[in-house]
Write an enzyme that holds these catalytic residues in place. Structure first.
Site, PDB file in Angstrom:
ATOM      1  N   ALA A  15       0.959  -1.259  -0.149  1.00  0.00           N
ATOM      2  CA  ALA A  15      -0.113  -0.102  -0.120  1.00  0.00           C
ATOM      3  C   ALA A  15       1.018   1.292   0.028  1.00  0.00           C
ATOM      4  CB  ALA A  15      -0.951  -0.067   1.283  1.00  0.00           C
ATOM      5  N   ARG A  34      -0.467   5.245  -1.847  1.00  0.00           N
ATOM      6  CA  ARG A  34      -0.976   5.767  -2.822  1.00  0.00           C
ATOM      7  C   ARG A  34       0.110   6.755  -3.651  1.00  0.00           C
ATOM      8  NH1 ARG A  34      -6.604   7.428  -3.282  1.00  0.00           N
ATOM      9  NH2 ARG A  34      -7.717   5.806  -2.075  1.00  0.00           N
ATOM     10  N   GLY A  90       3.381   3.310  -5.826  1.00  0.00           N
ATOM     11  CA  GLY A  90       3.158   1.900  -6.147  1.00  0.00           C
ATOM     12  C   GLY A  90       4.263   1.317  -7.013  1.00  0.00           C
ATOM     13  N   TYR A 138       0.088  -3.540 -10.794  1.00  0.00           N
ATOM     14  CA  TYR A 138       1.027  -4.713 -11.032  1.00  0.00           C
ATOM     15  C   TYR A 138       1.201  -4.802 -12.474  1.00  0.00           C
ATOM     16  CZ  TYR A 138      -0.728  -5.398  -6.222  1.00  0.00           C
ATOM     17  OH  TYR A 138      -0.968  -5.136  -4.986  1.00  0.00           O
TER      18      TYR A 138
HETATM   19  C1  LIG Z   1      -1.261  -7.361  -2.190  1.00  0.00           C
HETATM   20  C2  LIG Z   1      -2.217  -6.107  -2.021  1.00  0.00           C
HETATM   21  O1  LIG Z   1      -1.907  -5.822  -1.026  1.00  0.00           O
HETATM   22  S1  LIG Z   1      -3.395  -5.733  -3.066  1.00  0.00           S
HETATM   23  C3  LIG Z   1      -4.282  -4.211  -2.289  1.00  0.00           C
HETATM   24  C4  LIG Z   1      -3.208  -2.966  -3.001  1.00  0.00           C
HETATM   25  N1  LIG Z   1      -3.239  -1.826  -1.997  1.00  0.00           N
HETATM   26  C5  LIG Z   1      -4.271  -0.826  -2.078  1.00  0.00           C
HETATM   27  O2  LIG Z   1      -5.338  -1.191  -2.529  1.00  0.00           O
HETATM   28  C6  LIG Z   1      -4.136  -0.063  -0.915  1.00  0.00           C
HETATM   29  C7  LIG Z   1      -4.889   1.314  -1.474  1.00  0.00           C
HETATM   30  N2  LIG Z   1      -4.017   1.800  -2.712  1.00  0.00           N
HETATM   31  C8  LIG Z   1      -2.778   1.999  -2.856  1.00  0.00           C
HETATM   32  O3  LIG Z   1      -1.923   1.888  -2.010  1.00  0.00           O
HETATM   33  C9  LIG Z   1      -2.315   2.500  -4.100  1.00  0.00           C
HETATM   34  O4  LIG Z   1      -3.241   3.095  -5.045  1.00  0.00           O
HETATM   35  C10 LIG Z   1      -1.834   1.331  -5.113  1.00  0.00           C
HETATM   36  C11 LIG Z   1      -0.332   0.717  -4.467  1.00  0.00           C
HETATM   37  C12 LIG Z   1      -2.619   0.171  -5.415  1.00  0.00           C
HETATM   38  C13 LIG Z   1      -1.190   1.752  -6.491  1.00  0.00           C
HETATM   39  O5  LIG Z   1      -0.334   2.845  -6.233  1.00  0.00           O
HETATM   40  P1  LIG Z   1       0.214   3.707  -7.693  1.00  0.00           P
HETATM   41  O6  LIG Z   1       0.526   2.754  -8.615  1.00  0.00           O
HETATM   42  O7  LIG Z   1       0.990   4.366  -7.123  1.00  0.00           O
HETATM   43  O8  LIG Z   1      -1.292   4.448  -8.166  1.00  0.00           O
HETATM   44  P2  LIG Z   1      -2.053   5.545  -7.295  1.00  0.00           P
HETATM   45  O9  LIG Z   1      -1.983   5.369  -5.787  1.00  0.00           O
HETATM   46  O10 LIG Z   1      -1.589   6.941  -7.672  1.00  0.00           O
HETATM   47  O11 LIG Z   1      -3.501   5.170  -7.934  1.00  0.00           O
HETATM   48  C14 LIG Z   1      -3.904   5.312  -9.052  1.00  0.00           C
HETATM   49  C15 LIG Z   1      -5.122   6.003  -9.235  1.00  0.00           C
HETATM   50  O12 LIG Z   1      -6.372   5.397  -8.463  1.00  0.00           O
HETATM   51  C16 LIG Z   1      -6.819   5.949  -7.404  1.00  0.00           C
HETATM   52  N3  LIG Z   1      -7.099   4.888  -6.319  1.00  0.00           N
HETATM   53  C17 LIG Z   1      -6.254   4.227  -5.670  1.00  0.00           C
HETATM   54  N4  LIG Z   1      -6.824   3.656  -4.935  1.00  0.00           N
HETATM   55  C18 LIG Z   1      -8.084   4.158  -4.801  1.00  0.00           C
HETATM   56  C19 LIG Z   1      -9.219   3.653  -3.790  1.00  0.00           C
HETATM   57  N5  LIG Z   1      -9.178   2.587  -3.014  1.00  0.00           N
HETATM   58  N6  LIG Z   1     -10.441   4.235  -4.307  1.00  0.00           N
HETATM   59  C20 LIG Z   1     -10.397   5.075  -5.073  1.00  0.00           C
HETATM   60  N7  LIG Z   1      -9.442   5.492  -6.095  1.00  0.00           N
HETATM   61  C21 LIG Z   1      -8.323   4.883  -5.985  1.00  0.00           C
HETATM   62  C22 LIG Z   1      -5.898   7.041  -6.894  1.00  0.00           C
HETATM   63  O13 LIG Z   1      -6.246   8.341  -6.448  1.00  0.00           O
HETATM   64  C23 LIG Z   1      -5.202   7.469  -8.650  1.00  0.00           C
HETATM   65  O14 LIG Z   1      -6.093   8.310  -9.207  1.00  0.00           O
HETATM   66  P3  LIG Z   1      -5.283   9.209  -9.880  1.00  0.00           P
HETATM   67  O15 LIG Z   1      -4.568   8.707 -11.134  1.00  0.00           O
HETATM   68  O16 LIG Z   1      -6.597  10.012 -10.611  1.00  0.00           O
HETATM   69  O17 LIG Z   1      -4.557  10.097  -9.093  1.00  0.00           O
END
Ligand SMILES: CC(=O)SCCNC(=O)CCNC(=O)[C@H](O)C(C)(C)COP(=O)(O)OP(=O)(O)OC[C@H]1O[C@@H](n2cnc3c(N)ncnc32)[C@H](O)[C@@H]1OP(=O)(O)O
Ligand SMILES: Cc1cn([C@H]2C[C@H](O)[C@@H](COP(=O)(O)OP(=O)(O)O[C@H]3O[C@H](C)[C@H](N)[C@H](O)[C@H]3O)O2)c(=O)[nH]c1=O
Length: 224
Positions: free
Chosen positions: A169, A171, A174, A208
């Site tokens: 995790a 934001r 990733g 991913y």
């Molecule tokens: C193996 C596992 O643990 S699976 C679970 C993965 N972890 C999560 O879901 C935790 C919450 N999410 C995150 O930590 C991150 O979004 C990750 C790691 C999944 C991806 O990170 P990154 O590749 O850096 O992408 P980023 O965080 O910028 O997200 C991409 C877009 O999705 C959006 N987004 C991410 N998570 C969410 C969410 N839960 N709800 C709504 N929108 C979301 C972001 O706001 C972003 O939007 P934008 O491009 O308009 O700014």
């Protein structure tokens, strides 16, 4: 469709969630599953391959309900240099990591009405603590800005060739987390990295795939 499966008690989950639960294990030689056997448990879980629609129908006839979809991905680590600026998490990081994990993993199969409202957060908090302690996942890596944790990824070595990401995790960070996971594998000579997420988690799926993973399989989780 008749369902053939063994029922395996989920000891760790039963202690943690204070429930009486089990999971179905499907093998060719497994006995026919009956409602009476299932009635012995307050919760029975089943994870089935996404393409096995006959099994999906059979389980629904036995009273199972669809809970979640899961996507399993695999990444070939390769030999390219994936530099990582993540640190190994220490005991001092546990309170902050627990807090983040409890709030972050909102899409979960440990959800209401199947589990108590606080169970899911408590579960992922325990998962990340155990990763720092090395008692479930083997290590937890953290990305920090000053004292603040921006992201984390927990890693488990499965065998001589493969590792699995447990929880990931952060934001906006990733890509750095995935590079760190890849680097962790390279350091250990592990050519294959596995990761799974919920079908609905499009941000994680995109991350991913952009980081080089391919979808290997899909599955449904059903509960009764
Ligand atoms: C193996 C596992 O643990 S699976 C679970 C993965 N972890 C999560 O879901 C935790 C919450 N999410 C995150 O930590 C991150 O979004 C990750 C790691 C999944 C991806 O990170 P990154 O590749 O850096 O992408 P980023 O965080 O910028 O997200 C991409 C877009 O999705 C959006 N987004 C991410 N998570 C969410 C969410 N839960 N709800 C709504 N929108 C979301 C972001 O706001 C972003 O939007 P934008 O491009 O308009 O700014
Ligand atoms: C902390 C801990 C857990 N266990 C047990 C408890 C469960 O039986 C399994 C973990 O099950 P899993 O199917 O992996 O759980 P999730 O569905 O929550 O996980 C998926 O989604 C997560 C958000 C994340 N992406 C994860 O990688 C996915 O698999 O383990 C145990 O025995 N001991 C423990 O300490």
């Amino acid at each position: 469709m008749p369902v053939h499966a063994r029922i395996e008690t989920l000891n760790w989950e039963n202690q943690f969630f204070a429930v009486n639960s089990a999971i179905l294990r499907f093998t060719d030689d497994a006995p026919l599953l009956t409602p009476e056997q299932l009635d012995a448990y307050s919760r029975v879980q089943a994870k089935i391959p996404g393409q096995q629609t006959a099994l999906l129908d059979g389980l629904q006839q036995l009273g199972f309900k669809l809970v979640e979809g899961e996507v399993d991905l695999v990444l070939t680590v390769g030999t390219q240099n994936a530099a990582s600026n993540l640190l190994l998490a220490t005991h001092a990081d546990i309170p902050a990591l627990r807090d983040l994990a409890a709030k972050t993993f909102t899409q979960s199969r440990f959800r209401t009405p199947w589990y108590q409202p606080a169970d899911s957060g408590r579960f992922y908090a325990q998962w990340i603590e155990n990763a720092v302690l090395g008692t479930f996942d083997h290590e937890c890596l953290v990305l920090k800005k000053g004292d603040l944790i921006q992201g984390f990824v927990s890693m488990r070595q499965l065998n001589d060739n493969e590792a699995r990401i447990g929880l990931l995790a952060g934001r906006g960070v990733g890509e750095q987390l995935m590079n760190a996971a890849r680097s962790w594998c390279q350091q250990r000579g592990l050519p294959t990295l596995r990761v799974a997420t919920q079908t609905s988690n499009t941000a994680a799926l995109r991350r991913y795939i952009q980081s080089g993973a391919n979808i290997e399989s899909t599955a449904f989780w059903l509960y009764r």
